[in-house]
Motif scaffolding. Sequence first.
Motif, PDB file in Angstrom:
ATOM      1  N   VAL A 186       0.844  -1.208   0.000  1.00  0.00           N
ATOM      2  CA  VAL A 186       0.000   0.000   0.000  1.00  0.00           C
ATOM      3  C   VAL A 186       0.872   1.248   0.000  1.00  0.00           C
ATOM      4  N   TRP A 187       1.842   1.313   0.927  1.00  0.00           N
ATOM      5  CA  TRP A 187       2.664   2.524   1.040  1.00  0.00           C
ATOM      6  C   TRP A 187       3.434   2.804  -0.249  1.00  0.00           C
ATOM      7  N   ARG A 188       3.875   1.740  -0.927  1.00  0.00           N
ATOM      8  CA  ARG A 188       4.691   1.925  -2.123  1.00  0.00           C
ATOM      9  C   ARG A 188       3.887   2.308  -3.361  1.00  0.00           C
ATOM     10  N   HIS A 189       2.609   2.117  -3.316  1.00  0.00           N
ATOM     11  CA  HIS A 189       1.798   2.351  -4.518  1.00  0.00           C
ATOM     12  C   HIS A 189       1.838   3.837  -4.900  1.00  0.00           C
ATOM     13  N   PRO A 190       2.147   4.155  -6.154  1.00  0.00           N
ATOM     14  CA  PRO A 190       2.281   5.572  -6.541  1.00  0.00           C
ATOM     15  C   PRO A 190       0.995   6.375  -6.352  1.00  0.00           C
ATOM     16  N   TYR A 191      -0.152   5.744  -6.547  1.00  0.00           N
ATOM     17  CA  TYR A 191      -1.400   6.488  -6.386  1.00  0.00           C
ATOM     18  C   TYR A 191      -1.651   6.814  -4.916  1.00  0.00           C
ATOM     19  N   PHE A 192      -1.325   5.881  -4.025  1.00  0.00           N
ATOM     20  CA  PHE A 192      -1.461   6.150  -2.592  1.00  0.00           C
ATOM     21  C   PHE A 192      -0.573   7.320  -2.192  1.00  0.00           C
ATOM     22  N   ARG A 193       0.672   7.308  -2.682  1.00  0.00           N
ATOM     23  CA  ARG A 193       1.596   8.402  -2.349  1.00  0.00           C
ATOM     24  C   ARG A 193       1.117   9.733  -2.907  1.00  0.00           C
ATOM     25  N   LYS A 194       0.546   9.691  -4.083  1.00  0.00           N
ATOM     26  CA  LYS A 194       0.037  10.921  -4.690  1.00  0.00           C
ATOM     27  C   LYS A 194      -1.066  11.543  -3.836  1.00  0.00           C
ATOM     28  N   MET A 195      -1.927  10.707  -3.273  1.00  0.00           N
ATOM     29  CA  MET A 195      -3.090  11.194  -2.534  1.00  0.00           C
ATOM     30  C   MET A 195      -2.800  11.491  -1.064  1.00  0.00           C
ATOM     31  N   THR A 196      -1.619  11.091  -0.576  1.00  0.00           N
ATOM     32  CA  THR A 196      -1.339  11.221   0.859  1.00  0.00           C
ATOM     33  C   THR A 196      -1.313  12.668   1.356  1.00  0.00           C
ATOM     34  N   PRO A 197      -0.565  13.600   0.737  1.00  0.00           N
ATOM     35  CA  PRO A 197      -0.526  14.953   1.305  1.00  0.00           C
ATOM     36  C   PRO A 197      -1.876  15.670   1.312  1.00  0.00           C
ATOM     37  N   VAL A 198      -2.669  15.541   0.240  1.00  0.00           N
ATOM     38  CA  VAL A 198      -3.974  16.218   0.241  1.00  0.00           C
ATOM     39  C   VAL A 198      -4.904  15.574   1.257  1.00  0.00           C
ATOM     40  N   GLY A 199      -4.769  14.249   1.467  1.00  0.00           N
ATOM     41  CA  GLY A 199      -5.565  13.607   2.502  1.00  0.00           C
ATOM     42  C   GLY A 199      -5.201  14.120   3.881  1.00  0.00           C
ATOM     43  N   PHE A 223      -3.538  17.109   4.790  1.00  0.00           N
ATOM     44  CA  PHE A 223      -3.772  18.536   5.061  1.00  0.00           C
ATOM     45  C   PHE A 223      -5.171  19.006   4.659  1.00  0.00           C
ATOM     46  N   SER A 224      -5.608  18.710   3.439  1.00  0.00           N
ATOM     47  CA  SER A 224      -6.889  19.266   2.991  1.00  0.00           C
ATOM     48  C   SER A 224      -8.075  18.525   3.582  1.00  0.00           C
ATOM     49  N   TYR A 225      -8.041  17.179   3.518  1.00  0.00           N
ATOM     50  CA  TYR A 225      -9.159  16.417   4.088  1.00  0.00           C
ATOM     51  C   TYR A 225      -9.087  16.468   5.612  1.00  0.00           C
ATOM     52  N   GLY A 226      -7.917  16.153   6.169  1.00  0.00           N
ATOM     53  CA  GLY A 226      -7.771  16.200   7.622  1.00  0.00           C
ATOM     54  C   GLY A 226      -8.010  17.590   8.187  1.00  0.00           C
ATOM     55  N   GLY A 227      -7.522  18.614   7.482  1.00  0.00           N
ATOM     56  CA  GLY A 227      -7.704  19.981   7.947  1.00  0.00           C
ATOM     57  C   GLY A 227      -9.149  20.430   7.906  1.00  0.00           C
ATOM     58  N   MET A 228      -9.878  20.021   6.871  1.00  0.00           N
ATOM     59  CA  MET A 228     -11.303  20.357   6.808  1.00  0.00           C
ATOM     60  C   MET A 228     -12.044  19.774   8.006  1.00  0.00           C
ATOM     61  N   ILE A 229     -11.750  18.494   8.339  1.00  0.00           N
ATOM     62  CA  ILE A 229     -12.406  17.881   9.497  1.00  0.00           C
ATOM     63  C   ILE A 229     -11.989  18.586  10.791  1.00  0.00           C
ATOM     64  N   ALA A 279      -5.191   2.341   5.793  1.00  0.00           N
ATOM     65  CA  ALA A 279      -3.948   3.101   5.705  1.00  0.00           C
ATOM     66  C   ALA A 279      -4.233   4.540   5.298  1.00  0.00           C
ATOM     67  N   TYR A 280      -5.153   4.733   4.355  1.00  0.00           N
ATOM     68  CA  TYR A 280      -5.479   6.101   3.943  1.00  0.00           C
ATOM     69  C   TYR A 280      -6.246   6.828   5.041  1.00  0.00           C
ATOM     70  N   ASN A 281      -7.089   6.098   5.751  1.00  0.00           N
ATOM     71  CA  ASN A 281      -7.788   6.710   6.877  1.00  0.00           C
ATOM     72  C   ASN A 281      -6.807   7.143   7.955  1.00  0.00           C
ATOM     73  N   LEU A 282      -5.750   6.361   8.146  1.00  0.00           N
ATOM     74  CA  LEU A 282      -4.704   6.751   9.092  1.00  0.00           C
ATOM     75  C   LEU A 282      -4.084   8.083   8.680  1.00  0.00           C
ATOM     76  N   VAL A 283      -3.803   8.233   7.393  1.00  0.00           N
ATOM     77  CA  VAL A 283      -3.258   9.499   6.887  1.00  0.00           C
ATOM     78  C   VAL A 283      -4.200  10.652   7.207  1.00  0.00           C
ATOM     79  N   ILE A 284      -5.478  10.468   6.925  1.00  0.00           N
ATOM     80  CA  ILE A 284      -6.466  11.535   7.131  1.00  0.00           C
ATOM     81  C   ILE A 284      -6.547  11.926   8.601  1.00  0.00           C
ATOM     82  N   PHE A 285      -6.644  10.936   9.478  1.00  0.00           N
ATOM     83  CA  PHE A 285      -6.890  11.259  10.879  1.00  0.00           C
ATOM     84  C   PHE A 285      -5.623  11.652  11.628  1.00  0.00           C
ATOM     85  N   LEU A 286      -4.466  11.238  11.148  1.00  0.00           N
ATOM     86  CA  LEU A 286      -3.250  11.859  11.664  1.00  0.00           C
ATOM     87  C   LEU A 286      -3.235  13.337  11.285  1.00  0.00           C
ATOM     88  N   GLY A 287      -3.700  13.621  10.064  1.00  0.00           N
ATOM     89  CA  GLY A 287      -3.811  15.019   9.645  1.00  0.00           C
ATOM     90  C   GLY A 287      -4.762  15.805  10.517  1.00  0.00           C
TER      91      GLY A 287
END
Length: 410
Positions: free
Chosen positions: A209-222, A224-230, A346-354
């Motif tokens: 999961v971590w190595r997947h390029p699409y996951f990495r692409k979506m991580t920062p916006v998840g 700051f933008s998604y986590g920050g909105m919440i 894993a992506y939810n972890l990114v969002i909620f750490l944010g």
Amino acid sequence: MPVLARRQAVVVFLAFAFAYFFSALLRAVTATLSPTLSAEFQLQARDLGLLAGGYFLGFAATQLPLGTWLDRHGPKKVILGFLFVAVLGCAAFAQASSFSGLLAARVLCGVGVSACLMAPLTGYRRWFTPAVQLRANSWMLMTGSFGMLASTLPVQWLVPVVGWRPLFWGLAGLVAVSMALIVWRVPAWQAPQAPAEVDAGARASYADVWRHPYFRKMTPVGFFSYGGMIAVQTLWAGPWMVRVAGYEPLQAAGGLFTINICMLAAFWSWGMANPWLQKRGISIDLLIAWGLPLSFVMLGVLIAAGPAAGAWTLALFCVSSTFVSLAQPAVGMVFPASLAGRALSAYNLVIFLGVFVVQWGIGLLIDAFRSGGLTEAAAFRASLGVFLACSVASYAWFLGAGGHNRQQAT
């Protein structure tokens, strides 16, 4: 596992949605209770940020084991175990007599409801078609908005009548009711039957999961933008309205109600539009690329207007941020169904750490700017300015990462 018939799919969705309603209510209730808790426990801005963020810290701490358990045991068994912890967390919050007690109970609540979205999304990955998955994701978030609505004016009205402690005892009982509904209506999990899928699931790990390029692409916006909105929606919108815009607590609760009903309408609209957009080949990446900058504009307006910006400006910021909510189901569909629980968690972890970092970080920055001589309103504006800069940087990463999303794994 076969796709569920329409009637059964609706019943399963409603059973999960009932639990997610209370998850969202618990997430957002600190924004409404912040004046009461601040007065009773003499909380500073950093304490309030840490208390609200404690929920997300507990939530984030479970995401990695949660994903593995979901893939192995299925959503029904996993969510029931976690919801039992949520019942204990609500009871502990109702009995807390200190800030440390509140914080520990808040973390426990976060742990307890941490499967309330990931469990259904993992099930939907196998039980629903791709178009219905996108709709169900948006409508789960819409259900969350109902929960956040319930955390505003209804809570503000109930607290003077019954008190905040009995309120949490009531929430403990209602979470237990949601467990009974899931036992009754959600089907048991079946292991994938295709040998190739079983082999892929057995070999796969979080490293895939971590190595997947699409996951990495979506991580920062998840993050700051998604986590920050919440973070803004569930905490800092309330203090902004009270301390910057000059609202009374009841007015602020009404403002939170406005924000959350706008979010409800936004997620309902996404649920209606997503199947239509998918049929016409309009990619999630394109929607985020064109839509997310609107949130930066609205956050800039909020900062520039200062005391003149109230509930409607905050609502427009939150609604314009919902473009990035499409990233979560997109990430899940990039991976095979046997890895969906881990990918989504894993992506939810990114969002909620944010959420935790932004929520607590804004509180720390407000206190730091005030210590540096700024007024409270100016400290709020400067702190949100730092958040805006981080969000824009994450969007630049998203644009520069290249690649494209696939609507479902092969």
